[in-house]
Design a protein around this motif. Structure first.
Motif, PDB file in Angstrom:
ATOM      1  N   GLU A 104       0.872  -1.181   0.000  1.00  0.00           N
ATOM      2  CA  GLU A 104       0.000   0.000   0.000  1.00  0.00           C
ATOM      3  C   GLU A 104       0.902   1.222   0.000  1.00  0.00           C
ATOM      4  O   GLU A 104       1.695   1.404   0.917  1.00  0.00           O
ATOM      5  CB  GLU A 104      -0.847   0.032   1.288  1.00  0.00           C
ATOM      6  CG  GLU A 104      -2.058  -0.866   1.274  1.00  0.00           C
ATOM      7  CD  GLU A 104      -3.165  -0.356   0.352  1.00  0.00           C
ATOM      8  OE1 GLU A 104      -3.241   0.871   0.132  1.00  0.00           O
ATOM      9  OE2 GLU A 104      -3.925  -1.200  -0.157  1.00  0.00           O
ATOM     10  N   PRO A 105       0.818   2.034  -1.036  1.00  0.00           N
ATOM     11  CA  PRO A 105       1.705   3.202  -1.047  1.00  0.00           C
ATOM     12  C   PRO A 105       1.340   4.192   0.057  1.00  0.00           C
ATOM     13  O   PRO A 105       0.171   4.265   0.448  1.00  0.00           O
ATOM     14  CB  PRO A 105       1.460   3.822  -2.424  1.00  0.00           C
ATOM     15  CG  PRO A 105       0.139   3.313  -2.866  1.00  0.00           C
ATOM     16  CD  PRO A 105      -0.067   1.986  -2.205  1.00  0.00           C
ATOM     17  N   PRO A 106       2.326   4.931   0.552  1.00  0.00           N
ATOM     18  CA  PRO A 106       2.046   5.958   1.566  1.00  0.00           C
ATOM     19  C   PRO A 106       1.076   6.987   1.002  1.00  0.00           C
ATOM     20  O   PRO A 106       1.108   7.278  -0.187  1.00  0.00           O
ATOM     21  CB  PRO A 106       3.411   6.594   1.820  1.00  0.00           C
ATOM     22  CG  PRO A 106       4.413   5.636   1.271  1.00  0.00           C
ATOM     23  CD  PRO A 106       3.734   4.863   0.192  1.00  0.00           C
ATOM     24  N   GLN A 107       0.202   7.516   1.845  1.00  0.00           N
ATOM     25  CA  GLN A 107      -0.801   8.472   1.390  1.00  0.00           C
ATOM     26  C   GLN A 107      -0.446   9.908   1.788  1.00  0.00           C
ATOM     27  O   GLN A 107      -0.526  10.810   0.971  1.00  0.00           O
ATOM     28  CB  GLN A 107      -2.171   8.127   1.999  1.00  0.00           C
ATOM     29  CG  GLN A 107      -2.625   6.702   1.732  1.00  0.00           C
ATOM     30  CD  GLN A 107      -2.888   6.445   0.254  1.00  0.00           C
ATOM     31  OE1 GLN A 107      -3.297   7.342  -0.467  1.00  0.00           O
ATOM     32  NE2 GLN A 107      -2.629   5.225  -0.201  1.00  0.00           N
ATOM     33  N   THR A 108      -0.069  10.100   3.014  1.00  0.00           N
ATOM     34  CA  THR A 108       0.171  11.461   3.484  1.00  0.00           C
ATOM     35  C   THR A 108       1.669  11.767   3.390  1.00  0.00           C
ATOM     36  O   THR A 108       2.490  10.854   3.324  1.00  0.00           O
ATOM     37  CB  THR A 108      -0.247  11.617   4.952  1.00  0.00           C
ATOM     38  OG1 THR A 108       0.678  10.868   5.761  1.00  0.00           O
ATOM     39  CG2 THR A 108      -1.658  11.099   5.186  1.00  0.00           C
ATOM     40  N   PRO A 109       2.023  13.058   3.410  1.00  0.00           N
ATOM     41  CA  PRO A 109       3.439  13.412   3.375  1.00  0.00           C
ATOM     42  C   PRO A 109       4.239  12.797   4.529  1.00  0.00           C
ATOM     43  O   PRO A 109       5.359  12.344   4.321  1.00  0.00           O
ATOM     44  CB  PRO A 109       3.425  14.938   3.463  1.00  0.00           C
ATOM     45  CG  PRO A 109       2.109  15.336   2.897  1.00  0.00           C
ATOM     46  CD  PRO A 109       1.151  14.246   3.284  1.00  0.00           C
TER      47      PRO A 109
ATOM     48  N   LEU B 205       2.689   0.854   3.453  1.00  0.00           N
ATOM     49  CA  LEU B 205       2.052   1.461   4.616  1.00  0.00           C
ATOM     50  C   LEU B 205       1.891   0.468   5.773  1.00  0.00           C
ATOM     51  O   LEU B 205       2.039   0.812   6.929  1.00  0.00           O
ATOM     52  CB  LEU B 205       0.675   1.979   4.175  1.00  0.00           C
ATOM     53  CG  LEU B 205       0.064   3.180   4.839  1.00  0.00           C
ATOM     54  CD1 LEU B 205       1.087   4.267   5.093  1.00  0.00           C
ATOM     55  CD2 LEU B 205      -1.046   3.708   3.939  1.00  0.00           C
ATOM     56  N   TYR B 206       1.584  -0.779   5.426  1.00  0.00           N
ATOM     57  CA  TYR B 206       1.276  -1.760   6.473  1.00  0.00           C
ATOM     58  C   TYR B 206       2.355  -2.833   6.618  1.00  0.00           C
ATOM     59  O   TYR B 206       2.130  -3.862   7.237  1.00  0.00           O
ATOM     60  CB  TYR B 206      -0.101  -2.395   6.205  1.00  0.00           C
ATOM     61  CG  TYR B 206      -1.187  -1.350   6.165  1.00  0.00           C
ATOM     62  CD1 TYR B 206      -1.534  -0.663   7.331  1.00  0.00           C
ATOM     63  CD2 TYR B 206      -1.819  -1.005   4.975  1.00  0.00           C
ATOM     64  CE1 TYR B 206      -2.498   0.344   7.308  1.00  0.00           C
ATOM     65  CE2 TYR B 206      -2.782  -0.003   4.938  1.00  0.00           C
ATOM     66  CZ  TYR B 206      -3.115   0.668   6.108  1.00  0.00           C
ATOM     67  OH  TYR B 206      -4.049   1.660   6.084  1.00  0.00           O
ATOM     68  N   ASP B 207       3.517  -2.599   6.030  1.00  0.00           N
ATOM     69  CA  ASP B 207       4.618  -3.553   6.194  1.00  0.00           C
ATOM     70  C   ASP B 207       5.085  -3.524   7.643  1.00  0.00           C
ATOM     71  O   ASP B 207       5.254  -2.442   8.217  1.00  0.00           O
ATOM     72  CB  ASP B 207       5.812  -3.186   5.297  1.00  0.00           C
ATOM     73  CG  ASP B 207       5.461  -3.281   3.827  1.00  0.00           C
ATOM     74  OD1 ASP B 207       4.313  -3.648   3.518  1.00  0.00           O
ATOM     75  OD2 ASP B 207       6.339  -2.970   2.995  1.00  0.00           O
TER      76      ASP B 207
ATOM     77  N   VAL C  53       4.437   1.723   9.100  1.00  0.00           N
ATOM     78  CA  VAL C  53       4.530   3.141   8.752  1.00  0.00           C
ATOM     79  C   VAL C  53       3.230   3.840   9.135  1.00  0.00           C
ATOM     80  O   VAL C  53       3.232   4.954   9.677  1.00  0.00           O
ATOM     81  CB  VAL C  53       4.818   3.306   7.243  1.00  0.00           C
ATOM     82  CG1 VAL C  53       4.609   4.748   6.804  1.00  0.00           C
ATOM     83  CG2 VAL C  53       6.241   2.862   6.932  1.00  0.00           C
ATOM     84  N   ALA C  54       2.098   3.160   8.886  1.00  0.00           N
ATOM     85  CA  ALA C  54       0.800   3.763   9.205  1.00  0.00           C
ATOM     86  C   ALA C  54       0.699   4.071  10.693  1.00  0.00           C
ATOM     87  O   ALA C  54       0.308   5.179  11.094  1.00  0.00           O
ATOM     88  CB  ALA C  54      -0.333   2.826   8.772  1.00  0.00           C
ATOM     89  N   GLY C  55       1.085   3.070  11.511  1.00  0.00           N
ATOM     90  CA  GLY C  55       1.004   3.260  12.953  1.00  0.00           C
ATOM     91  C   GLY C  55       1.933   4.352  13.435  1.00  0.00           C
ATOM     92  O   GLY C  55       1.545   5.230  14.235  1.00  0.00           O
TER      93      GLY C  55
END
Lengths: 85, 594
Positions: free
Chosen positions: B512-517, B537-539, B578-580
């Motif tokens: 999932e590619p990163p969404q926010t800066p 994002l969720y790796d 990364v998301a967390g």
């Protein structure tokens, strides 16, 4: 930013000036003073082929005249030399 | 011809002959401590000119010249001009097929070279003449009468074509006369130049004719691989006053021998993008030195614009203003001038224009096009993106072909380079789009030379990129280099830049590619820390190669770089994605604001 001379799908003309120099020219842009359209509007590749076959001696016309004067084209030497350019 | 030839209508040959007449006993050349005066050089060149004439060389004849730096090299060039011909420099290390292609395509019937090179050169149709074989005692050493005019060719310089065969840029005398009578530097009989640049690269014409057509002195550097220390020694020993350095060499000289440049009066550098850090080092160390960024394509006789660096520069080194007898236009896609301050395509016209590409009329007609502003004249389409600042100087952004498309976005690589260069520790940077990392996908890779280790540098660069550029412009990998690889002409050799040593992303989690800066910034920092190609994002940090030590390091770096309070590593372990982490950072930043 794209180069207006590199649009492979574009329509072009071929311009020539007094020195017999040739220029590709985008069809939608006014022909500049001192230049005459000699081919087109046509697809880019046709213009390229026109230039390849019609601009054989790339020396400026004034230089060609000067050099012919300096060395009158009487002998075969001059013709041969030009043929090899 | 009178003492003061109007240089606008002179040939380089006439200007050289004039120096021979006015200062026969002045030193023209120095090589390995030995001097040759103008009269001596003239006599040697005349003998060879007669020989070349006897071989059929006259105006518009091309003479191949494959020589090392030596007296003979200069004798060969002057003799070719005196016979009326134009020289075509060839490198002895050129692949055989390319070597033959250039000689044949140019129609060269004579190839001048050294005795010891004769056996190493490819088989060619041209007559091979050794310059150091027993020099014929030609009966006449008088100057030949030449029919050469300013519009006849002086040299042909092959440049690599982006596709297919090299292109022979054919340059008339007029263009080189305009180069060496320009107002961008002091070019007079008091100057001593160093001949260092490869003859196959057109700044060599600046060095050689800048000296010899102006009555100056030319110190010929010994042949072979350049040693920076020898260059520095020569500058001092031979009292060199004017020096041209191609970008790569300039950066290395500044790094290794900054003091050694202090004796110069004028230092010109260019050929590729100059690093502001190096320019500023010279500016600060040698305030008395005239420091010039020389810019221009071979198609406009070496220099098109020059910028004299009088004060410290910012993110880029300006390329300056048009040189003598030259116009520059910054145009939009409809060939209308763009307002000052806006980016546009660079075109140039004037006396420096080459005749075109030898034997390539169509290619010439695509690049040397009708000038809309000067009736009947041509302009050259440089292909560089520039803008004109309020002070009238031009700023260079990149080649139009430096523009790449990644994920649908148009990206100017030069813009990324400029941001990297803002970091005080970065000395040089280049960004390329590589297609060899992930099949079918182009990724941006930044190569940097810096005065710092990657542990501290990479997070700081990531933050800088994050602050200044949209996330699609952030390089997938940053590679720290000791130095950037150079081509023979001293330009950065993009083709041999190493692929980043990064492992492919290896996890079962769907990407999932990163969404926010902030997510993009963190994903970049993870990728740097773990040396993997990309991070989703969720790796899970520990699934893709992380361990607790790396986690602790990473959290410290994130805290220092972003200046936010980070949770203890134990907390991170619960949601090591990364998301967390991005959520934690966002929350911490909001907490700071509250």
């Amino acid at each position: 930013m794209s180069n207006p001379f590199e649009d492979l799908d574009g329509t072009y003309r071929v311009l020539v000036n007094d020195e017999n120099q040739h220029s590709l020219w985008p069809d939608l842009i006014d022909v500049p003073a001192g230049w005459t359209a000699v081919f087109g509007p046509a697809p880019r590749q046709e213009c390229i082929e026109y230039v390849e076959t019609h601009w054989v001696d790339m020396r400026p016309a004034s230089l060609v005249a000067q050099m012919d004067q300096a060395r009158p084209p009487v002998g075969a030497g001059v013709a041969q030399q030009e043929g090899e350019q | 011809m009178s003492r003061e030839v109007d240089w606008r209508d002179a040939t380089i040959t006439q200007l050289f002959d004039e120096q021979v007449r006015t200062r026969p006993d002045a030193v023209a050349l120095r090589f390995r401590g030995e001097d040759l005066t103008y009269a001596e050089l003239n006599e040697r060149a005349n003998r060879w000119a007669h020989r070349l004439r006897s071989l059929g060389v006259g105006p518009e004849s091309i003479v191949g010249v494959c020589v090392e730096r030596s007296f003979e090299m200069i004798v060969a060039l002057v003799a070719t001009l005196k016979a009326g011909g134009a020289y075509l420099p060839l490198h002895p290390g050129e692949p055989a097929e390319r070597f033959r292609y250039m000689l044949d395509q140019a129609g060269a019937r004579v190839l001048l070279t050294h005795e010891q090179l004769v056996d190493q050169l490819p088989e060619v149709e041209a007559t091979v003449v050794s310059l150091d074989g027993a020099v014929q005692p030609e009966p006449v050493a008088a100057t030949l009468r030449s029919d050469t005019t300013p519009d006849n060719l002086i040299y042909v310089c092959y440049t690599s074509g982006s596709t297919g065969q090299p292109k022979g840029v054919s340059v008339p005398h007029r263009g080189v006369v305009r180069l060496i009578r320009g107002d961008y530097a002091d070019l007079d009989p008091d100057e001593t130049f160093l001949q260092l640049c490869a003859l196959t690269f057109d700044p060599a014409a600046f060095e050689i004719w800048g000296a010899l057509a102006n009555g100056g002195r030319l110190v010929i550097h010994p042949p072979g691989t350049l040693a920076l220390s020898e260059v520095a020694e020569s500058l001092d020993r031979d009292k060199v006053t004017t020096l041209w350095l191609t970008t790569g060499l300039f950066h290395r000289m500044v790094d290794a021998h900054l003091d050694g440049l202090g004796g110069l009066r004028q230092l010109l550098a260019g050929g590729d993008v100059l690093s502001p850090a190096h320019i500023n080092s010279v500016r600060q160390a040698h305030p008395q030195l005239r420091l010039i960024n020389g810019y221009g394509p071979t198609e406009n006789s070496c220099f098109t614009t020059c910028h004299e660096v009088t004060e410290l520069v910012g993110a880029t080194v300006p390329i300056g203003r048009a040189v003598t007898a030259t116009d520059v236009y910054v145009l939009d896609e409809k060939l209308a001038p763009v307002p000052d301050g806006e980016w546009g395509l660079l075109y140039t016209s004037g006396t420096g224009l080459a005749r075109g590409y030898l034997g390539r009329p169509a290619l010439t007609a695509e690049r040397f096009v009708a000038d809309p502003f000067r009736p009947g004249e041509r302009m050259y389409s440089v292909g560089d993106v520039v803008r004109r600042g309020a002070d009238g100087t031009l700023e260079f952004r990149g080649r139009t072909d430096d523009q790449v498309k990644i994920g649908g976005y148009r990206i100017e690589l030069g813009e990324i380079v400029a941001v990297l260069a803002e970091h005080p520790a970065v000395r040089e940077a280049i960004v390329v789009a590589r297609a060899d990392r992930i099949p079918g996908e182009k990724v941006l890779v930044a190569y940097v030379v810096a005065d710092a280790g990657e542990e501290s540098l990479f997070p700081e660069l990531r933050l800088l990129l994050h602050k200044r550029l949209p996330q699609h412009m952030s390089p997938a990998a940053i590679v720290l280099m000791d130095q950037l690889p150079l081509t023979r002409n001293g330009k950065i050799d993009r083709a041999v830049l190493p692929a980043p040593r990064r492992s492919p992303r290896d996890t079962d989690v769907e990407y999932e590619p990163p969404q926010t800066p902030v997510q993009a910034l963190l994903a970049g920092m993870w990728a740097d820390a773990l040396a993997v190609e990309k991070v989703g994002l969720y790796d899970n940090f520990f699934d893709i190669g992380g361990n607790s030590l790396l986690a602790a390091d990473l959290l410290v770096r994130i805290r220092d770089t972003l200046d936010v309070q980070m949770p203890a590593a134990q907390l991170f372990f619960r949601d090591a994605t990364v998301a967390g982490l991005a959520e934690t950072v966002d929350r911490a930043q909001e907490g700071d604001k509250a």
